[in-house]
Design an enzyme around this catalytic site. Structure first.
Site, short mmCIF file in Angstrom:
data_model
loop_
_atom_site.label_atom_id
_atom_site.label_comp_id
_atom_site.label_asym_id
_atom_site.label_seq_id
_atom_site.Cartn_x
_atom_site.Cartn_y
_atom_site.Cartn_z
N THR A 174 -50.32 37.55 9.66
CA THR A 174 -49.91 37.23 8.29
C THR A 174 -48.45 36.81 8.32
OG1 THR A 174 -51.51 38.77 7.38
CG2 THR A 174 -49.70 38.16 5.94
N PHE A 176 -45.12 36.69 6.37
CA PHE A 176 -44.37 37.28 5.26
C PHE A 176 -43.06 36.52 5.11
CE2 PHE A 176 -47.15 40.59 6.81
CZ PHE A 176 -47.62 41.18 5.65
#
Ligand SMILES: O=C(O)C(=O)Cc1ccccc1
Length: 306
Positions: A174, A176
């Site tokens: 992911t 961020f």
């Protein structure tokens, strides 16, 4: 010490990212991405850390939409982190008893295989974050039987992990981002990314191609493009672009200025070091000295000197 808002409560992947990468920052958990960004906008926090996209599921659309609207924020950093999902239950609950599962939509789509295989009858309900799901499941009288969350959320909220690493792929990462109120930009590093949002002036054949050409003719490599509905009816979209380079680079600056001429509204979302530190490959004829030399040549022509 800087204070950073994040998608809370305690135990989210977002918090894990923040703890790892800014261990000294004071942390302000927020109920959703919008609230975290507003805390940064209002000065309640110095900045915010929110998820932007996932290697399997793609964009976290709430983040894209929140950055495109409201008061401007600039991305000042990005991080890529692996995520691992656990199935958390109140002590004593067995897999076969699970009927209602709570989790963040991005976690749901990444665990579809496990859910279909192991809990085919279960209904999955959306929560504002994975840790909010765990907190809710742990609360007395909760109508939910399980949460899909990071393992650490089980420890925080007193739930048991009855299955671990339940994502469909083990290599999911992911992305961020850290955002701040507009201010001094991070210095160019040679391995940077720039982000912006473009709102077309009018809809016409080739409008997207015209925008893409601004990047192509200057050798600017796109790393992400996303269309999002404006909300003004079917077929009306705005576009998110991520591309290699820093706004201080001549080719990037000129491409962005070109887009500005094409668009109704262009929102600069920041230039910042890439998490993977991959250096920008510069195509022949598109380095800063090439632009400077061409401008000097043009100046001479215009002055009647060449
Ligand atoms: O809900 C969380 O824990 C988040 O940080 C958002 C999220 C959800 C699923 C995968 C990656 C990030």
């Amino acid at each position: 010490m800087s204070k950073l808002a994040y998608l809370g409560p305690q135990g989210t992947f977002c918090e894990a990212a923040l703890r790892l990468l800014e261990p000294d920052a004071e942390r302000l958990p927020c109920a959703n991405v919008g609230a975290a960004l507003d805390a940064a906008r209002d000065g309640e926090a110095d900045g915010a850390v929110v998820p932007l996209e996932n290697s399997v599921e793609g964009a976290i659309t709430q983040t894209l939409d929140e950055l495109a609207g409201g008061r401007a924020l600039h991305i000042t950093g990005e991080w890529l982190l692996p995520v691992e999902f656990s199935l958390l239950v109140r002590p004593g609950t067995e897999l076969a008893q699970i009927k209602r599962v709570l989790t963040h939509p991005a976690a749901h789509t990444q665990c579809r295989g496990f859910i279909e295989r192991e809990m085919p009858g279960a209904v999955v309900i959306a929560a504002s974050s994975t840790a909010a799901a765990a907190q809710e499941v742990a609360s007395p009288g909760s109508p939910y039987d399980a949460a899909i969350s990071p393992a650490i959320a089980g420890e925080y909220y007193g739930l048991d992990a009855i299955a671990s690493d339940i994502g469909d792929r083990s290599d999911t990462v992911t992305r961020f981002i850290k955002v701040n109120r507009p201010g001094r930009l991070p210095e160019p590093t040679g391995a940077d990314r720039t982000s912006l949002v473009a709102f077309l002036r009018d809809d016409h054949p080739g409008a997207l191609l015209e925008m893409l050409s601004e990047f192509a003719v200057r050798g600017v490599n796109l790393t992400r493009i996303e269309s999002r509905p404006t909300g003004d009816g079917i077929g009306r979209y705005f576009f998110h672009f991520d591309f290699e380079g820093h706004i201080a680079d001549a080719r990037v600056g000129e491409a962005v200025a070109g887009l500005h001429r094409l668009c109704d509204d262009l929102r600069f979302l920041g230039s910042y070091p890439r998490a993977d530190r991959v250096a920008t490959q510069i195509k022949e004829g598109t380095a800063d000295p090439d632009f400077a030399e061409a401008a000097e040549w043009l100046g001479k022509i215009r002055a009647g000197l060449a």
